[in-house]
Design a protein around this motif. Structure first.
Motif, mmCIF file in Angstrom:
data_model
loop_
_atom_site.group_PDB
_atom_site.id
_atom_site.type_symbol
_atom_site.label_atom_id
_atom_site.label_comp_id
_atom_site.label_asym_id
_atom_site.label_seq_id
_atom_site.Cartn_x
_atom_site.Cartn_y
_atom_site.Cartn_z
ATOM 1 N N UNK B 219 -24.227 4.933 -5.934
ATOM 2 C CA UNK B 219 -23.445 4.337 -4.841
ATOM 3 C C UNK B 219 -22.359 3.439 -5.425
ATOM 4 N N UNK B 220 -21.164 3.553 -4.879
ATOM 5 C CA UNK B 220 -20.088 2.637 -5.260
ATOM 6 C C UNK B 220 -19.602 1.887 -4.029
ATOM 7 N N UNK B 221 -19.151 0.649 -4.260
ATOM 8 C CA UNK B 221 -18.556 -0.140 -3.182
ATOM 9 C C UNK B 221 -17.127 -0.477 -3.592
ATOM 10 N N UNK B 222 -16.196 -0.252 -2.691
ATOM 11 C CA UNK B 222 -14.795 -0.552 -3.012
ATOM 12 C C UNK B 222 -14.128 -1.293 -1.866
ATOM 13 N N UNK B 223 -12.932 -1.784 -2.140
ATOM 14 C CA UNK B 223 -12.043 -2.237 -1.084
ATOM 15 C C UNK B 223 -11.007 -1.144 -0.906
ATOM 16 N N UNK B 224 -9.930 -1.444 -0.214
ATOM 17 C CA UNK B 224 -8.833 -0.489 -0.101
ATOM 18 C C UNK B 224 -7.530 -1.262 -0.009
ATOM 19 N N UNK B 225 -6.505 -0.724 -0.630
ATOM 20 C CA UNK B 225 -5.199 -1.372 -0.542
ATOM 21 C C UNK B 225 -4.452 -0.960 0.718
ATOM 22 N N UNK B 226 -4.600 0.319 1.064
ATOM 23 C CA UNK B 226 -3.882 0.829 2.232
ATOM 24 C C UNK B 226 -4.746 1.851 2.950
ATOM 25 N N UNK B 227 -4.520 1.970 4.241
ATOM 26 C CA UNK B 227 -5.176 3.011 5.033
ATOM 27 C C UNK B 227 -4.114 3.608 5.944
ATOM 28 N N UNK B 228 -3.994 4.928 5.914
ATOM 29 C CA UNK B 228 -2.936 5.572 6.693
ATOM 30 C C UNK B 228 -3.499 6.088 8.011
ATOM 31 N N UNK B 233 -6.301 8.512 5.622
ATOM 32 C CA UNK B 233 -6.337 8.417 4.158
ATOM 33 C C UNK B 233 -6.497 6.966 3.699
ATOM 34 N N UNK B 234 -7.290 6.770 2.628
ATOM 35 C CA UNK B 234 -7.443 5.452 2.016
ATOM 36 C C UNK B 234 -6.847 5.474 0.615
ATOM 37 N N UNK B 263 -1.505 1.216 7.562
ATOM 38 C CA UNK B 263 -0.087 1.584 7.618
ATOM 39 C C UNK B 263 -0.006 2.756 8.588
ATOM 40 N N UNK B 264 1.116 2.886 9.292
ATOM 41 C CA UNK B 264 1.170 3.984 10.264
ATOM 42 C C UNK B 264 0.997 5.359 9.624
ATOM 43 N N UNK B 265 1.707 5.623 8.507
ATOM 44 C CA UNK B 265 1.583 6.985 7.979
ATOM 45 C C UNK B 265 2.085 7.170 6.559
ATOM 46 N N UNK B 266 2.085 8.399 6.149
ATOM 47 C CA UNK B 266 2.401 8.801 4.773
ATOM 48 C C UNK B 266 3.737 8.241 4.305
ATOM 49 N N UNK B 267 4.723 8.296 5.185
ATOM 50 C CA UNK B 267 6.072 7.868 4.844
ATOM 51 C C UNK B 267 6.116 6.388 4.433
ATOM 52 N N UNK B 268 5.148 5.616 4.931
ATOM 53 C CA UNK B 268 5.160 4.178 4.640
ATOM 54 C C UNK B 268 4.660 3.860 3.236
ATOM 55 N N UNK B 269 3.888 4.790 2.709
ATOM 56 C CA UNK B 269 3.331 4.562 1.377
ATOM 57 C C UNK B 269 4.436 4.465 0.324
ATOM 58 N N UNK B 270 5.528 5.184 0.534
ATOM 59 C CA UNK B 270 6.623 5.172 -0.442
ATOM 60 C C UNK B 270 7.251 3.782 -0.547
#
Lengths: 213, 526, 267
Positions: B219-228, B233-234, B263-270
């Motif tokens: 088992x691993x536990x993580x945080x996340x920087x972004x979620x779309x 997607x994380x 974040x709203x979507x993929x485009x925001x990740x850029x």
């Protein structure tokens, strides 16, 4: 009330002043005029800065380059979707010793097996020259995420056509729902006195073979 | 669910966990300032990272446009948070992930522990995560008989040393290489006794130490920087590969994430993947970023969970002036440029979130009256370096001032209820408000300037003051006041030379008793 | 041009020489200076200390004082106070729910300039020696105050003006962009951190070998000067307006102690 309803209710309540949704100005660079050799040059410069090793080859010379890179290496893994022909030269050097291990559906390498393997050769989905980033999206020529992670050396083939100049150009070519690994140099840390040191848990050596044409 | 709020407005529910100052900031700061090794380590590290950040930021011709886009995207997320959360949930679930909602730290901890127990596991590997620090997950799991191994090098250093993180990006920033070596020699099983203090050797020791843990973890536990939201997607942004290990090898992956990370979507990740690495480690791109969307058959964890955490975020969102603190992407640029953080280090802030962002985020999450968190908004000279460095343009100085106002106002109420005596500061500010709210009043006060001159004595400086002003005279003199104020000079001397000019309020000079033509400049005697 | 001088409370009461120098410079350029009589303070101390209710009458007074008179532009020899007038006044009015005051404050803020902004951007001063007769034969260093630098984006305006003064020698201040640690009541509430910041600033100043440190904000200069005085360094501080106003005939004197007024140093 369950937690979900409670939290959503709290958030709606917090927004009862109904703040306006702002316009998002996207005035940053979304495409660049760079192409061809400029892209290869920029990507090479950035990869070297991360202390990756870079080899620029014509397509026909790739099997030879791979053979040279794998010279003296023990067993190495390849994903099932990478063309066999790339390894013709390396296989010839081996004299049938079977150093090459393929990770394929139904024939998965276990983590323990991968831990005993010296290197992995994969393709890549797209690269970003400006940031020296290579993106893998688990397509058949790149394989499962684990195979490019556990072996200590990653030899990554980047075709010139995959190289974009800036991140927005690269992301437009990708499907966000595929598992992705963005790689910018070998594993590194800045955790001690904020000084960058290459080589921690991920592959400590990153060899990039850029294929022209 | 409707998109607009129709029910009764609920009172903000604040967060709990490692978000508190346990003693007033000035007291904690005083102790930390007394540690010269800490000062040297922090000074060296923050200077290094400041230079690196500046170099890679100035490389981009569109840095300001990226910041503006980042700010606007985050603001838009906050205004649409309920619908984006629901959208994210639907997508993440459709792709095989399971979502859990946690109102606060306690709820999140028990959800995670239950998920671990479901797998029959007694240990987990962890990727550095601010959210799990905030909720005190490691301590909770330990109470439950579950060992949590931090795998990020700096987190490992802190954990081995039984210390607390002091920085959100480099939790061991307060340790230098020799101290790290000593910790490894003391605490790391089977470490090479010849270990040197070279960072490369230390990193290699960490690799060897954690390798078996990674390969065997269930088992691993993580945080996340972004979620779309539009795909479920994380994303986790990291350097060492410990993140990839945790996100790829174990069968079960449990991610804990604040609700504001969407974040709203993929485009925001850029946008954010250009802003974050350059702001945080000062690199063009961090070595590794992993993205996953629910479960991918045959690739990576097949049992994927996400715990969505409120823990005071909805309360912060309810503060119109403060809500933009939730835009924070945890890059740490603000602490690296902060002159206060540079001198006190992160421990002085008590909370998991130190530095300028911590000084606003912690009291916003807990409420300004919680424990000693009302001292945090004052832990700033308001120099504004944090605002300039922030990749999403959080106006930290303005929010600090806003929270100071909240603090003062909260005490007003208390004073009335308890009939407590107003503080020296209260009295001084009230008096100053009178003196400074009219030219006439200020002019009257200025008539007392010669008294100050008298107090200053022959060496013309004041070196000791009582009460809160003693803070000033502990390291600074105050000059003796001038013989006459500017206002007095204007009326007596300058205006006298120009009879058409109106007198300044608060002076009794009618223009007749002023001495001869005062030529403007710096040469007159009083 | 008719220019309204906002002296600021600290300059009015403690550093009148700075305001007198400002008047001198503007009159030398042929402009008419007025001093709106009702003015007192920008209210920044109250705002930054969280006393927004107490700040309201101070802000309201400033707005009233500066909308009564007729003038083209207002000027203050302070980046911090101008930033307060331009930004904080609106916030205070908004927070106190006074939309009328907010609009009036915006109008006053729009025509208020920091001195170097006015000199460079509006009055076209690029060569202080030639245009103002500025002469100051000393080795100085320069500290750019945070609010001028970050809230008003003054850039090198003050420094460039100083460079163009006759006879001056400018020594570059290491880590110039670092805050001196003043921060209003921060210097008292967090006196230890503030003092640590000040110690680094004064060490950098003394390291330049300059006779004095120039700046554009009396409050920061009082803080830095107070530290230099306490440490017995013999180095002093001076507002850049006084250096620009200094001429061969009427030189601004430099004392080896906290500089107060021209009156005092002329003794």
């Amino acid at each position: 009330m369950n937690a979900r309803a409670d939290i959503l209710d709290r958030i709606r309540s917090a927004l009862r002043d109904a703040p306006a949704v702002p316009e998002v100005p996207r005035d940053y660079r979304r495409s660049s005029g760079l192409g061809g050799e400029e892209l290869i040059e920029l990507l090479t410069d950035r990869l070297l800065d991360y202390k990756a090793n870079v080899f620029i080859e014509e397509a026909a010379a790739v099997p030879q380059r791979l053979a040279a890179l794998l010279e003296g290496t023990g067993r190495y893994a390849v994903p099932h979707g990478l063309a066999e022909s790339l390894f013709a030269e390396a296989d010839a050097h081996d004299g049938g010793s079977g150093r090459r291990v393929t990770d394929a559906p139904g024939q998965r390498l276990s983590v323990e097996e991968l831990d005993g393997i010296d290197a992995v050769v994969t393709g890549s989905a797209v690269a970003v020259a400006e940031t020296g980033t290579i993106i893998l999206d688990a397509a058949p020529d790149q394989g499962r995420r684990v195979i490019s992670l556990v072996p200590d050396r990653h030899i990554c083939i980047v075709r010139a056509g995959e190289i974009t100049a800036i991140l927005p150009e690269a992301l437009r070519r990708l499907d966000g729902t595929r598992p992705q690994t963005w790689i910018s140099g070998p594993s590194a840390t800045s955790d001690i006195e904020l000084e960058r040191v290459e080589g921690v848990h991920g592959p400590r050596t990153l060899d990039v073979v850029i294929v022209r044409g | 669910m409707s998109g607009t709020f129709l029910g009764m407005p609920s009172l903000p529910v604040f967060g709990i966990g490692n978000l508190h100052e346990h003693e007033p900031f000035p007291k904690a700061a005083r102790r930390e300032l007394g540690n010269p090794q800490l000062r040297a380590n922090l000074g060296h590290a923050t200077r290094t990272i400041r230079d690196k950040r500046l170099a890679v930021v100035s490389e981009l011709p569109d840095w300001e446009e990226l910041r503006e886009a980042g700010r606007a995207i985050k603001e838009s997320v906050m205004t649409r948070l309920p619908e984006l959360l629901e959208e994210f949930e639907a997508n993440f679930t459709a792709r095989g992930g399971t979502i859990h909602w946690a109102r606060d730290a306690g709820e999140a901890n028990s959800i995670v522990a239950a998920l671990i127990r479901d797998q029959g596991a007694t240990e987990v590997v962890k990727v550095k995560s601010m959210a799990t620090q905030e909720i005190g997950l490691n301590e909770y799991l330990e109470e439950q008989g579950i060992a949590a191994y931090e795998t990020d090098l700096a987190e490992l250093i802190v954990q081995l040393d039984h210390d607390k993180p002091s920085h959100i990006l480099v939790p061991a920033i307060h340790k230098n290489r020799s101290q790290v070596r000593d910790i490894f020699l003391r605490e790391m099983e089977g470490v090479d006794p010849e270990l040197t203090n070279e960072p490369a050797r230390l990193a290699a020791a960490a690799r060897a130490h954690l390798r078996r843990k990674f390969l065997s973890a269930k088992v691993a536990v993580s945080g996340a920087n972004f979620a779309l939201a539009d795909s479920g997607t994380l994303a986790v942004v990291e350097s060492e590969g410990n993140g990839r290990m945790c996100l790829t090898l174990p069968e079960t992956l449990i991610t804990v994430m604040g609700v504001e990370k969407l974040l709203p979507g993929w485009e925001d990740l850029e946008v954010f993947m250009q802003l974050l690495p350059r702001s945080s480690t000062g690199e063009r791109m961090n070595p590794y970023t992993s993205l996953w969307t629910g479960v991918t058959p045959d690739d990576g964890p097949q049992n994927v969970h996400l715990v969505l955490l409120d823990n005071g975020r909805s309360a912060a969102l309810a503060d119109e002036m403060g809500r933009s603190a939730l835009h924070c992407i945890r890059c740490s640029a603000c602490m690296n440029v902060c002159p206060v953080y540079e001198r006190t280090g992160g421990h002085a802030y008590g909370s998991t979130y130190p530095g300028p962002i911590g000084a606003i985020l912690s009291p916003l999450l807990t409420g300004i009256t919680a424990e000693e968190n009302n001292s945090l908004p004052y832990a700033s000279s308001l120099c504004g370096a944090c605002y300039d460095a922030c990749p999403v343009k959080i106006n930290i100085p303005d929010i600090l001032v806003h929270l100071r106002g909240e603090d003062v106002d909260s005490k007003r109420g208390k004073n009335r209820r308890k009939r407590a005596m107003p503080s020296q500061m209260d009295v001084g500010m009230k008096a100053a408000s009178w003196a400074l709210s009219s030219g006439k009043n200020l002019g009257l006060v200025e008539k007392a300037l010669p008294l100050g001159r008298l107090a200053a004595g022959p060496d013309r400086k004041i070196t000791k003051l009582p009460g809160i002003a003693a803070g000033w005279t502990q390291s600074r003199d105050i000059p003796a006041p001038p013989g006459q104020s500017f206002r007095q000079w204007w009326n007596k001397e300058h205006r006298a030379a120009r009879p058409d000019a109106a007198p300044a309020a608060g002076t009794d000079a009618a223009g007749t008793d002023a001495p001869g033509p005062g030529s403007a400049g710096t040469e007159e005697n009083p | 041009m008719r220019i309204a001088l906002f002296a600021t409370c600290i300059v009015d009461a403690m550093y009148p020489a700075t305001a007198r120098a400002t008047v001198s410079i503007l009159e030398r350029l042929g402009h008419e200076v007025i001093f709106p009589a009702g003015q007192a303070c920008c209210g920044q101390m109250h705002v930054n200390s969280g006393y927004l209710k107490e700040a309201l009458p101070v802000v309201a007074n400033h707005v009233k004082a500066f909308e009564d008179d007729e003038y083209d532009v207002a000027v203050a020899p302070s980046g911090s106070c101008v930033a307060s007038v331009k930004h904080q006044h609106l916030m205070v009015a908004r927070r106190c729910g006074d939309a009328g005051l907010e609009a009036r404050a915006a109008a006053v803020g729009a025509k208020t300039y920091e001195l170097s902004q006015l000199l460079v951007d509006v009055l076209g001063v690029t060569d202080a020696a030639a245009q103002l007769g500025s002469y100051f034969p000393h080795r100085i260093t320069y500290h750019p105050s945070c609010h001028g630098m970050r809230l008003l984006r003054l850039g090198d305006r003050q420094l460039d003006l100083l460079r163009s003064v006759g006879g001056i020698e400018l020594a570059e201040l290491p880590e110039a962009d670092q805050c001196c640690g003043f921060g209003g009541t921060f210097s008292m509430k967090n006196a230890d951190v503030s003092s640590a910041m000040l110690a680094d600033k004064t060490a950098n100043i003394c390291g330049t070998g300059a006779d004095l440190c120039a700046g554009g904000d009396a409050s920061c200069l009082m803080h830095i000067g107070g530290g230099l005085s306490r440490q017995g360094t013999g180095v002093t501080t001076m507002h850049f307006a006084e250096i620009l106003a200094s001429t061969l005939e009427n030189p601004a004197a430099v004392s080896g102690d906290v500089r107060l007024t021209t009156g005092r140093t002329a003794r």
